[in-house]
Design an enzyme around this catalytic site. Sequence first.
Site, PDB file in Angstrom:
ATOM      1  N   GLU A 122       0.853  -1.183   0.000  1.00  9.07           N
ATOM      2  CA  GLU A 122       0.000   0.000   0.000  1.00  9.07           C
ATOM      3  C   GLU A 122       0.899   1.247   0.000  1.00  9.07           C
ATOM      4  O   GLU A 122       1.880   1.274   0.729  1.00  9.07           O
ATOM      5  CB  GLU A 122      -0.897   0.032   1.244  1.00  9.07           C
ATOM      6  CG  GLU A 122      -1.927   1.145   1.151  1.00  9.07           C
ATOM      7  CD  GLU A 122      -2.927   1.146   2.318  1.00  9.07           C
ATOM      8  OE1 GLU A 122      -2.800   0.321   3.234  1.00  9.07           O
ATOM      9  OE2 GLU A 122      -3.829   1.993   2.285  1.00  9.07           O
ATOM     10  N   GLY A 262       2.724   2.534  10.752  1.00  7.08           N
ATOM     11  CA  GLY A 262       2.479   1.762  11.965  1.00  7.08           C
ATOM     12  C   GLY A 262       2.368   0.269  11.701  1.00  7.08           C
ATOM     13  O   GLY A 262       3.048  -0.544  12.321  1.00  7.08           O
ATOM     14  N   ALA A 263       1.503  -0.094  10.755  1.00  7.16           N
ATOM     15  CA  ALA A 263       1.275  -1.509  10.457  1.00  7.16           C
ATOM     16  C   ALA A 263       0.449  -1.605   9.193  1.00  7.16           C
ATOM     17  O   ALA A 263      -0.088  -0.602   8.723  1.00  7.16           O
ATOM     18  CB  ALA A 263       0.543  -2.192  11.600  1.00  7.16           C
ATOM     19  N   MET A 264       0.360  -2.817   8.642  1.00  5.80           N
ATOM     20  CA  MET A 264      -0.308  -2.985   7.356  1.00  5.80           C
ATOM     21  C   MET A 264      -1.174  -4.236   7.350  1.00  5.80           C
ATOM     22  O   MET A 264      -0.735  -5.319   7.742  1.00  5.80           O
ATOM     23  CB  MET A 264       0.760  -3.062   6.252  1.00  5.80           C
ATOM     24  CG  MET A 264       0.192  -3.218   4.864  1.00  5.80           C
ATOM     25  SD  MET A 264      -0.842  -1.790   4.412  1.00  5.80           S
ATOM     26  CE  MET A 264      -2.065  -2.619   3.396  1.00  5.80           C
ATOM     27  N   GLU A 265      -2.394  -4.060   6.842  1.00  7.14           N
ATOM     28  CA  GLU A 265      -3.441  -5.082   6.951  1.00  7.14           C
ATOM     29  C   GLU A 265      -3.444  -6.120   5.830  1.00  7.14           C
ATOM     30  O   GLU A 265      -4.500  -6.702   5.541  1.00  7.14           O
ATOM     31  CB  GLU A 265      -4.807  -4.375   6.990  1.00  7.14           C
ATOM     32  CG  GLU A 265      -5.250  -3.702   5.661  1.00  7.14           C
ATOM     33  CD  GLU A 265      -4.904  -2.235   5.541  1.00  7.14           C
ATOM     34  OE1 GLU A 265      -3.965  -1.775   6.212  1.00  7.14           O
ATOM     35  OE2 GLU A 265      -5.568  -1.538   4.751  1.00  7.14           O
ATOM     36  N   HIS A 298      -6.841  -2.527  14.901  1.00 10.10           N
ATOM     37  CA  HIS A 298      -7.044  -1.769  13.666  1.00 10.10           C
ATOM     38  C   HIS A 298      -6.773  -2.653  12.443  1.00 10.10           C
ATOM     39  O   HIS A 298      -7.605  -2.744  11.536  1.00 10.10           O
ATOM     40  CB  HIS A 298      -6.115  -0.551  13.673  1.00 10.10           C
ATOM     41  CG  HIS A 298      -6.217   0.322  12.466  1.00 10.10           C
ATOM     42  ND1 HIS A 298      -6.964   1.479  12.445  1.00 10.10           N
ATOM     43  CD2 HIS A 298      -5.668   0.213  11.227  1.00 10.10           C
ATOM     44  CE1 HIS A 298      -6.863   2.031  11.242  1.00 10.10           C
ATOM     45  NE2 HIS A 298      -6.076   1.291  10.481  1.00 10.10           N
ATOM     46  N   GLU A 299      -5.628  -3.306  12.451  1.00 10.93           N
ATOM     47  CA  GLU A 299      -5.282  -4.120  11.276  1.00 10.93           C
ATOM     48  C   GLU A 299      -6.213  -5.321  11.157  1.00 10.93           C
ATOM     49  O   GLU A 299      -6.610  -5.705  10.056  1.00 10.93           O
ATOM     50  CB  GLU A 299      -3.814  -4.561  11.325  1.00 10.93           C
ATOM     51  CG  GLU A 299      -2.807  -3.424  11.513  1.00 10.93           C
ATOM     52  CD  GLU A 299      -2.993  -2.237  10.587  1.00 10.93           C
ATOM     53  OE1 GLU A 299      -3.497  -2.416   9.468  1.00 10.93           O
ATOM     54  OE2 GLU A 299      -2.641  -1.103  11.003  1.00 10.93           O
ATOM     55  N   HIS A 302      -9.518  -4.223   9.698  1.00  6.24           N
ATOM     56  CA  HIS A 302      -9.432  -3.986   8.254  1.00  6.24           C
ATOM     57  C   HIS A 302      -9.822  -5.228   7.454  1.00  6.24           C
ATOM     58  O   HIS A 302     -10.198  -5.117   6.286  1.00  6.24           O
ATOM     59  CB  HIS A 302      -7.995  -3.622   7.852  1.00  6.24           C
ATOM     60  CG  HIS A 302      -7.706  -2.154   7.797  1.00  6.24           C
ATOM     61  ND1 HIS A 302      -8.558  -1.230   7.234  1.00  6.24           N
ATOM     62  CD2 HIS A 302      -6.623  -1.438   8.218  1.00  6.24           C
ATOM     63  CE1 HIS A 302      -8.015  -0.013   7.302  1.00  6.24           C
ATOM     64  NE2 HIS A 302      -6.846  -0.114   7.911  1.00  6.24           N
ATOM     65  N   GLU A 321     -10.066   3.798   6.177  1.00  4.94           N
ATOM     66  CA  GLU A 321      -9.268   4.250   7.319  1.00  4.94           C
ATOM     67  C   GLU A 321     -10.100   4.963   8.385  1.00  4.94           C
ATOM     68  O   GLU A 321      -9.961   4.692   9.572  1.00  4.94           O
ATOM     69  CB  GLU A 321      -8.101   5.125   6.844  1.00  4.94           C
ATOM     70  CG  GLU A 321      -7.075   4.382   5.982  1.00  4.94           C
ATOM     71  CD  GLU A 321      -6.491   3.139   6.636  1.00  4.94           C
ATOM     72  OE1 GLU A 321      -6.650   2.952   7.863  1.00  4.94           O
ATOM     73  OE2 GLU A 321      -5.876   2.336   5.914  1.00  4.94           O
TER      74      GLU A 321
HETATM   75  N1  TRP Z   1      -3.192   0.756   5.714  1.00  9.82           N
HETATM   76  C1  TRP Z   1      -2.228   0.971   6.768  1.00  9.82           C
HETATM   77  C2  TRP Z   1      -3.035   1.193   8.019  1.00  9.82           C
HETATM   78  O1  TRP Z   1      -3.694   2.155   8.181  1.00  9.82           O
HETATM   79  C3  TRP Z   1      -1.348   2.153   6.527  1.00  9.82           C
HETATM   80  C4  TRP Z   1      -0.003   1.881   5.956  1.00  9.82           C
HETATM   81  C5  TRP Z   1       0.908   0.995   6.384  1.00  9.82           C
HETATM   82  C6  TRP Z   1       0.619   2.574   4.884  1.00  9.82           C
HETATM   83  N2  TRP Z   1       2.049   1.107   5.663  1.00  9.82           N
HETATM   84  C7  TRP Z   1       1.903   2.049   4.745  1.00  9.82           C
HETATM   85  C8  TRP Z   1       0.221   3.590   4.046  1.00  9.82           C
HETATM   86  C9  TRP Z   1       2.786   2.547   3.796  1.00  9.82           C
HETATM   87  C10 TRP Z   1       1.091   4.072   3.086  1.00  9.82           C
HETATM   88  C11 TRP Z   1       2.366   3.551   2.963  1.00  9.82           C
HETATM   89  O2  TRP Z   1      -3.101   0.389   8.860  1.00  9.82           O
HETATM   90 ZN    ZN Z   2      -5.667   1.481   8.524  1.00  4.80          ZN
END
Ligand code: TRP
Ligand code: ZN
Length: 865
Positions: A122, A262-265, A298-299, A302, A321
């Site tokens: 993302e 922070g983190a990615m879903e 949060h993740e 998602h 978001e």
């Molecule tokens: N979708 C992720 C969240 O809100 C956000 C995110 C994680 C992101 N890594 C990223 C957005 C790198 C842009 C680039 O939990």
């Molecule tokens: Zn998110």
Amino acid sequence: MKTTTPQTVYLKDYTAPAYLIDTVDLDFNIETGGTTVSATLAMRRNPAVPAQPLVLDGDELKTLNVTVNRKKVPFSETASTLTIADLPDVFTLETVVRIDPDKNTRLSGLYRSADGYFTQCEAQGFRRITWFLDRPDVMSTYTATLHADKATYPVLLANGNPVAAGDEADGRHWAKWADPFKKPAYLFALVAGKLDVLKDTFQTASGRSVQLAIYVEPGKLDQCPHAMAALQKSMKWDEERFGLECDLDHYMIVAVGDFNMGAMENKGLNIFNTKYVLARSDVATDVDFENIDRVVAHEYFHNWTGNRVTCRDWFQLSLKEGLTVFRDQEFGADLHNRQTARIREVRGLRAAQFPEDAGPMAHPIRPSSFVEINNFYTSTVYEKGAEVIRMIQTLIGRDGFRAGMDEYFRRHDGQAVTCEDFVAAMAAASGFDFTQFMRWYNQPGTPHVTVDGFFDGESKTYTLTCTQTNPRASDEAPTLIPIRVALFADNGDLLPGTERTLHLTATTQSFVFNDIAAEPVPSLLRDFSAPVVLDFDYTPEQLTLLLAHESDPFNAWEAGQRLASTLILDATAAIAAGQAPVWPASFVDAARRLLQTQAERGAAFVAEALTLPGESTLAEAMAIVDPDALHAARNALRKHLAEQLEGEFSDLYAALAPTAAYAPSSEQAGRRALRNLCLGYIAELDTAATRRLAMQHFHQADNMTDQFAALSVLVNIIDDCPERLAALDAFYGRWQHEALVVDKWLQAQSTSRRPDTLRTVTTLTAHPAFDIGNPNKVYALIRAFGANLVRFNAADGSGYAFIADRILDLHDKNPQVASRLARCFDRWKKFDTARQAYARQALERVRDHAGLSRDVLEVVTRALG
Ligand code: TRP
Ligand code: ZN
């Protein structure tokens, strides 16, 4: 590097994809000198769109081979596109590319971190892995096969379920994963590394068993149990509150130390910044524990709000978001302390989102254009977006909102949709007309609401007249603002029947309360029912009454913040004019009563109520910010409270000493917050005895919350004293091998109020603890300095020059992080002309740098524009 004029993308230009991709089979051959990615895409023309060539997205790919239906075809390639004309309606496209993850310093796409290879796709990172239609409305079913050296990368993961694995020649092995769910490319993930794993399970409401796993750097397993518990609690909560069950057989979380956000879903394979996974009481604070709960939730949330139903295009980012932040806020409130959760949300909104909405990067929660989408992962899209969702719930009630969510999934499961689709589902389920409300999605700026109260003794009526304005909006049309109110008698009783939610729909509108015997005190915008600035001409007596008696804890807190803001802003003006500030005894009395009633009102609440509004929040209320006078005024009020309430703070400090072994419970966290707040006030007196107390607190602490609170106190001592450096050295000596604790050590120094902070920060950029390639380090040392209002905005422009230099150090290496640093300049036009001249100079220097990244260029051009 050549400079190209960055293209602006507009929401109004959206068109459906010309081709669709049904299945994606990926093969990754991970080798020391690079990775070869072979992609097999089952594609077809989108019958709804006129015939046109296929244009695939790519970024930093070395193309080795392209075939259609297994035959070589002519194609044309630019740095960012691969175009093929004359395609059949249905075909198989195979591409082979070579990428170099070891040189990928942007941390977007496939990149190397200490313990292996990780992905971040993302928003547009997938195109850095293979040629693709990298847009969220193209949804496909994926398999991924990974090959790598077995000893170095024993763990091979991708989305979905493991389907096969085996060994190959030369000590290598492979694993194949299949994701049963259709997904957009931004949710793809893979990991190859040497990692430890904590495993557990979750039994869903319908009786399915989900295998849970958290993968971390070797040796860190004892820092995983909190995140695992948070995951299980989130899964249960989403079943109970929204009827949403986990759809997966495997749910994995992988922690990585180098991560932009922070983190990615990613579907079934979340990738997290270590900051939001690793916790143990001696290395993580109460706030860290709570943040982990919220980010893990949060993740996980998602998976439904973002993955099962995703965004049609990136303008719709707040669809997933804003909604998911609202859900994690509600989870946090249920798990911890609803009162203080709401207070902290609003404190954060005012510190970050309100300034954003008043500055050069202001945008609606659904922007109508962007140059670089990564610049729009903002507190407006996330936090204001969550406030907009919360208003929907306020307008139609919790049950109506739940019905709307059910309807949203009934209509749109498996689809890529828009914010209108979400609101339409809410409208259909509740019967509420959201036409006017949609303005919240389309207009930037924080609305201001001015309220007048008029009491008519003869008719026994009280009339509230509300006027809304939003100078940032493109026109003067009013929006729908829900304003929760109640009226209080002068003895502090809530007047029965006066709790209402006013729907302000006109520019100016009056609301009448009947049978009111005497002039009441109105409590307005209870629970912060809308993200607006609300003005009412309160007297200090009225605010003191609300602080003491308002049963809505948010508005009790708010009354205290209003009192303190007025005092600090008046004192700022006095100091700027060379006068001494005056502090009324009534404010000290109100603070004393808060301390005395902490047992009834809750330590956590009292700690929030005695935390003065922050400098950047206060600065928003000033026409021209004098950062030195503001800083002096706020600290003078802290010192005044310390002098007047020394006995009370000391007694409470002693009374709140720990009685049980550390647990990150909200009850204990509240006690610690209040005790550490007492320590902070006592330390304002800065005597030999208060320094001794802080040192003792530092050394006796058996947990990071207390130890870090003492360190923060000590690094803010202005006079040179041995205690400050001794504590800093002891802290670093003990924790230098815990990266996340080193971040705290850096941040304590970059946020210090000491006049030599910039010198310290500059020295630290050369310290072995600092690494400009690691986002957490940059955020802790550099960006935190940029948020240090008084030191960043130094009168000689040195703060501006320093941040500009760091942006230029980083813009090419990691444009996303560099661009976040550039946001430190958002409010430069609020300062005096001398400071503005220095800020302009710094910004122009960045803007004029040859080959500046598009991310940074968008931010600095808007800042200068
Ligand atoms: N979708 C992720 C969240 O809100 C956000 C995110 C994680 C992101 N890594 C990223 C957005 C790198 C842009 C680039 O939990
Ligand atoms: Zn998110």
